[in-house]
Scaffold this active site. Sequence first.
Site, mmCIF file in Angstrom:
data_model
loop_
_atom_site.group_PDB
_atom_site.id
_atom_site.type_symbol
_atom_site.label_atom_id
_atom_site.label_comp_id
_atom_site.label_asym_id
_atom_site.label_seq_id
_atom_site.Cartn_x
_atom_site.Cartn_y
_atom_site.Cartn_z
ATOM 1 N N LEU A 359 30.090 -61.046 8.358
ATOM 2 C CA LEU A 359 30.072 -61.660 9.498
ATOM 3 C C LEU A 359 29.679 -63.263 9.106
ATOM 4 C CD1 LEU A 359 27.787 -59.326 11.943
ATOM 5 C CD2 LEU A 359 30.411 -59.868 12.142
ATOM 6 N N PHE A 364 20.611 -67.406 1.854
ATOM 7 C CA PHE A 364 19.637 -66.295 1.658
ATOM 8 C C PHE A 364 20.515 -65.255 1.323
ATOM 9 C CE2 PHE A 364 21.711 -66.601 5.731
ATOM 10 C CZ PHE A 364 22.226 -65.394 5.840
ATOM 11 N N GLY A 365 22.073 -64.919 1.564
ATOM 12 C CA GLY A 365 22.666 -63.777 1.080
ATOM 13 C C GLY A 365 23.785 -63.540 2.274
ATOM 14 N N LYS A 382 21.785 -57.233 6.890
ATOM 15 C CA LYS A 382 21.709 -58.425 6.344
ATOM 16 C C LYS A 382 21.080 -58.007 4.676
ATOM 17 C CE LYS A 382 18.039 -61.875 7.210
ATOM 18 N NZ LYS A 382 17.504 -62.666 7.885
ATOM 19 N N ASP A 492 10.692 -70.560 13.455
ATOM 20 C CA ASP A 492 12.034 -71.215 13.172
ATOM 21 C C ASP A 492 12.679 -70.939 14.574
ATOM 22 O OD1 ASP A 492 13.943 -72.402 11.642
ATOM 23 O OD2 ASP A 492 14.644 -70.806 10.552
#
Length: 679
Positions: A359, A364-365, A382, A492
């Site tokens: 997606l 971060f990955g 994730k 955030d």
Amino acid sequence: MSSSRVCLIGYLAMIGLLHNSLLYSVTADVDLLYNGFQHAPDLILNGSASILRGGALQLTNDSNNLMGHAFFNSPVQAVSDNAVVSFSTAFVFDIVTVGQGGGHGLAFVVAASKVLPGATAEQYLGLLGKNNQGNSSNHVFAVEFDTVQANGLLNETNGNHVGVDLNSLVSNVSEPAGFFTDDGKNISVTLESAQRIQAWVDYDGSTKVLNVTIAPVSVASRPHRPLISRVIDLLPIFKQDMYIGFSAATGKLASSHYILAWSFRTGGAAAQAIDLSRLPKVPKPPAPPPSMSTVIRIVAVSSVVTLTTILLAIAFTLWLRRRAVLAEKLEEWELDHPHRLPYKELYKATKGFKNSGLLGAGGFGQVYKGVLRRSGDVVAIKRISSNGTQGMREFVAEVASLGRMRHRNLVDLRGWCKRGQDLLLVYEFMPNGSLDTHLFGDRAGTGAGKHRGSSPAAALLTWEQRAMILRGVASGLVYLHEEWEQVVVHRDVKASNVLLGADMAPRLGDFGLARLYEHGAAPATTRVVGTLGYMAPELTVTARATKETDVFAFGALLLEVACGRRPIDPVTGVNLPRWVRDHGARGNLVRAVDERLDGRYDEEEARLVLWLGLMCSQSRPEARPSMRQVCQYLDGEAEMQEEAVVVFSDAGSFDFASLPTLTWSSCNTMSVGSLLGGR
Ligand SMILES: *[C@@H]1O[C@H](CO)[C@@H](O)[C@H](O)[C@H]1NC(C)=O
Ligand SMILES: *[C@@H]1O[C@H](CO)[C@@H](O)[C@H](O)[C@H]1NC(C)=O
Ligand SMILES: *[C@@H]1O[C@H](CO)[C@@H](O)[C@H](O)[C@H]1NC(C)=O
Ligand SMILES: *[C@@H]1O[C@H](CO)[C@@H](O)[C@H](O)[C@H]1NC(C)=O
Ligand SMILES: *[C@@H]1O[C@H](CO)[C@@H](O)[C@H](O)[C@H]1NC(C)=O
Ligand SMILES: *[C@@H]1O[C@H](CO)[C@@H](O)[C@H](O)[C@H]1NC(C)=O
Ligand SMILES: *[C@@H]1O[C@H](CO)[C@@H](O)[C@H](O)[C@H]1NC(C)=O
């Protein structure tokens, strides 16, 4: 002679009829309304059903293999003159699942007896059993809200459906849970998503039409078009007297099933409306393990966060020092922590982390879309690259905070897994992706790589949707700041971290930077992190993430969503709060509203949102409203105060380079009244 006899007989028959119908109209019509069940002596509970102190009717908790029933004590006359009596019912339910994949569902029941024949838990929902499925002597009618797809047995189409059951759990009609908007859109609803959902069941005895409608309490009033509308003859099912109530069951998969309010009426009129503002609250999912004594439990609750943090810190240190023994050392806390999912399951869910399921990806990955085999749930997974300590720290932060929270406007962490270098977080899949892409489209994608859906060409958000999204995010932040057991500063808040569900309802995500501290405690200083444009000016001075710095970021979000512009324009560098304020100073504040809306917005509401955005963007943290006040303003419970003074730092609030020259005296002061102009 003979004709007069006929007349007499006719006359007597008429008296009989009149007499009957009079009798029926006196004795038959039932009209009940429970706004909560605190005072419900007429409700007979059985099995795991109980009424909680707050007034919610809990049919089952989330233990395995439970069955709970609640019936109105007196029978209701269901058949009159060989025809089924029209009835109408409305109720609000809430299905809360801890972790992923709960079960099995609940049902509204009309049955000949309060003790249901052969009632069995699991996929039979406490209604019937394997041996009497389909037996016409059951006399059971039910509308089921089913959250598990029974393997093969019951011909179920998915694990999230509404069905009409006639003497059998093989539904006569069944539809994936959802509702229709007035413009004909089909919007799906996840039944077990811990949101309050209202259902309406209406039956017309003369036309034999059965209508079933559902809608989340939060997003919609009663949809005009029913989810199910069918001609169904209930006469073979109903006896003269029938009992009405609810049933729910759990199996190996379990959820807590609640009914919050119920209204029922026979005789043709619609059931009385439920007062949605007075719905009882449903308890948060319990955190402590059940075996502890009450005293230990209380101590545990207060210290669980400290303990978890220490445990995680130890685990983290060990992980850093000795990778070789890592797996064993971590195993203990991994087992202790809820929602751990086996790696194999996630591997299968994503078909081996295939690129086709990707997606998004970022520093971060990667984020993959997957389907959990066991429950059929679509999830976003994730995968964090753990080759930096930052990755591990953010992973631990998310599991420790988000893993234990539940709010309809916070992303739902379904589980997690750690295997060697792979750190995996499993979230509810949000089909509409991030707010960012809806505001700016993919081309502007600075939120690249955040967990988001594969949203096709995102349509322009309407003003109503924008207002609903802002309200939702605000309510999620109130929960984080004030309602959860600890204060959580998200750190955030920004458009790319707001994810949108199928119904465009928002959920705030990405808790990788979140900080937790006790209510009343002073936040510690931390490394300054965040996203330019959303960072409060005092952060660069104090290095303390506070509730007020979140409010500042939310202010930037308010303006961004209203104006359809980034807090700091990536090309021109224009600072959005200042730009909006300049419009205000010129006496046409609402001209700042996104021009793509072409004037289709509520001017009063737009003015409020812009004003609030400016209030939250003030450089003095103590001058900003709290998130609770923000909610009150958005809900119209508090009035805009035009005489309030908005103070901005004109010395480049977002400009790190200007740090030495940033002083309060360089602030620029204006009265809001002058900004609002033209009211
Ligand atoms: C409760 O359920 C049990 C088993 O189904 C049944 O035997 C009993 O009569 C029920 N009690 C009431 C009060 O309905
Ligand atoms: C759940 O309900 C069952 C049946 O009422 C009860 O025995 C059990 O203690 C409850 N579990 C929890 C965790 O409350
Ligand atoms: C239906 O249920 C009744 C009463 O329990 C029983 O006597 C009958 O044998 C059942 N019929 C079938 C076909 O199972
Ligand atoms: C299940 O559905 C299929 C096709 O719709 C139908 O042929 C079959 O009879 C159904 N099975 C049961 C048990 O109702
Ligand atoms: C639904 O019930 C009707 C009788 O009311 C029956 O004729 C029809 O076959 C049933 N349909 C299904 C799919 O079970
Ligand atoms: C509504 O959408 C679902 C998929 O989201 C689909 O399965 C269902 O058939 C649709 N219903 C109608 C009546 O179009
Ligand atoms: C069922 O829905 C249809 C379509 O909206 C409507 O015309 C009809 O009056 C409804 N019937 C009942 C009993 O609510």
